[in-house]
Scaffold this active site. Structure first.
Site, PDB file in Angstrom:
ATOM      1  N   GLY A  26      -5.302 -67.087  14.002  1.00  0.00           N
ATOM      2  CA  GLY A  26      -6.321 -66.234  14.615  1.00  0.00           C
ATOM      3  C   GLY A  26      -6.323 -64.855  13.990  1.00  0.00           C
ATOM      4  O   GLY A  26      -5.927 -64.675  12.836  1.00  0.00           O
ATOM      5  N   CYS A  27      -6.764 -63.877  14.736  1.00  0.00           N
ATOM      6  CA  CYS A  27      -6.814 -62.508  14.240  1.00  0.00           C
ATOM      7  C   CYS A  27      -5.448 -62.061  13.747  1.00  0.00           C
ATOM      8  O   CYS A  27      -4.450 -62.187  14.452  1.00  0.00           O
ATOM      9  CB  CYS A  27      -7.298 -61.581  15.354  1.00  0.00           C
ATOM     10  SG  CYS A  27      -7.214 -59.837  14.908  1.00  0.00           S
ATOM     11  N   PHE A  28      -5.413 -61.510  12.532  1.00  0.00           N
ATOM     12  CA  PHE A  28      -4.109 -61.134  11.970  1.00  0.00           C
ATOM     13  C   PHE A  28      -3.477 -59.930  12.648  1.00  0.00           C
ATOM     14  O   PHE A  28      -2.277 -59.688  12.501  1.00  0.00           O
ATOM     15  CB  PHE A  28      -4.164 -60.921  10.463  1.00  0.00           C
ATOM     16  CG  PHE A  28      -5.349 -60.160   9.906  1.00  0.00           C
ATOM     17  CD1 PHE A  28      -6.028 -59.203  10.635  1.00  0.00           C
ATOM     18  CD2 PHE A  28      -5.777 -60.417   8.611  1.00  0.00           C
ATOM     19  CE1 PHE A  28      -7.108 -58.517  10.100  1.00  0.00           C
ATOM     20  CE2 PHE A  28      -6.857 -59.729   8.054  1.00  0.00           C
ATOM     21  CZ  PHE A  28      -7.526 -58.782   8.800  1.00  0.00           C
TER      22      PHE A  28
END
Length: 246
Positions: free
Chosen positions: A68-70
């Site tokens: 997902g979002c880093f």
């Protein structure tokens, strides 16, 4: 689904999305609708890998994870003892498309990822896998994590060696056999460990923006999950990318 600029501000459309996905919203006719956001309690306690890599090698190793979002994945690993560096970036595509605005379109084959450099004498690759699967993200969500949707948010492990690939494959099989999740793990095991660092505006984002609604709802609870489930692996002071550059 998410946006960022050099000032780390969050556009109104993203604030609206987070309100819809992570809090109570007043709909037409006064109807209340609520979806519970990720919480530390949702971190899953899972068994350690039955197979692991040797911990006697004093040479720093690297592992690449996409979940997902880093911002959140980086933030979790920055708080893990034995991790020397955790960098947000892009993996799976080519160098000429490794840019945030391009990756966000979802057609570059890149995934937002984090390159973790670690000391195997302090933390093993298997332990990093355990943290990745239990705290950093939900490995049963296909091509999404929370409010972020698209192949760029897929769950993936980019093995840096055949040995890493073998351990990761065995661990996925072990967790699926143990049925520790209500659904099957969809994490992709990818053998091309390309990694391109993301723009500096995305590095250390959780630490620099602890009051950002997206961070509060989606990412800070993951660090709390790390602290709760892995107290012996947790460190309060994160290892930061920008601090290392100064």
């Amino acid at each position: 689904m998410k946006s960022s600029d050099s000032s780390k501000s969050v556009p109104s459309r993203r604030n609206l999305l987070q309100a819809l996905l992570g809090s109570t919203v007043l709909l037409g006719g006064g109807l209340l609708w609520q979806r519970r956001a990720y919480s530390a309690e949702e971190a899953v306690r899972i068994p350690a890998p039955a197979q692991d890599l040797p911990t006697s090698d004093q040479t720093p190793q690297r592992a690449i994870f996409a979940g997902g979002c880093f911002w959140g994945v980086q933030g979790v690993f920055q708080h893990v003892k034995g991790v020397q560096r955790a960098v947000s970036g892009y993996s799976g595509g080519t160098a000429n498309t490794a840019a945030y605005e391009l990756v966000s379109r979802g057609n570059t084959n890149h995934a937002e990822s984090v390159e973790v450099t670690f000391d195997p004498t302090q933390v093993s690759y298997g332990t990093l896998l355990q943290i990745f699967f239990s705290v950093a993200h939900d490995p049963t969500q296909l091509n999404r994590q929370g409010p972020d949707v698209g192949t760029q948010y897929r769950s993936a492990i980019f093995a840096s060696s055949p040995a890493q690939l073998k351990v990761a494959q065995a661990y996925v099989a072990q967790l699926n056999a143990a049925r520790v999740y209500p659904k099957t793990i969809v994490t992709r095991l990818e053998e091309k460990p390309s990694f391109y660092p993301a723009e500096m505006s995305h590095q250390d984002y959780m630490t620099e923006n602890p009051r950002n609604p997206y961070i509060v709802i989606n990412d800070l609870p993951k660090v709390e999950g790390l602290k709760r489930l892995f107290p012996d692996r947790y460190r309060s002071e994160p290892v930061l990318v920008k601090k290392a550059r100064t």
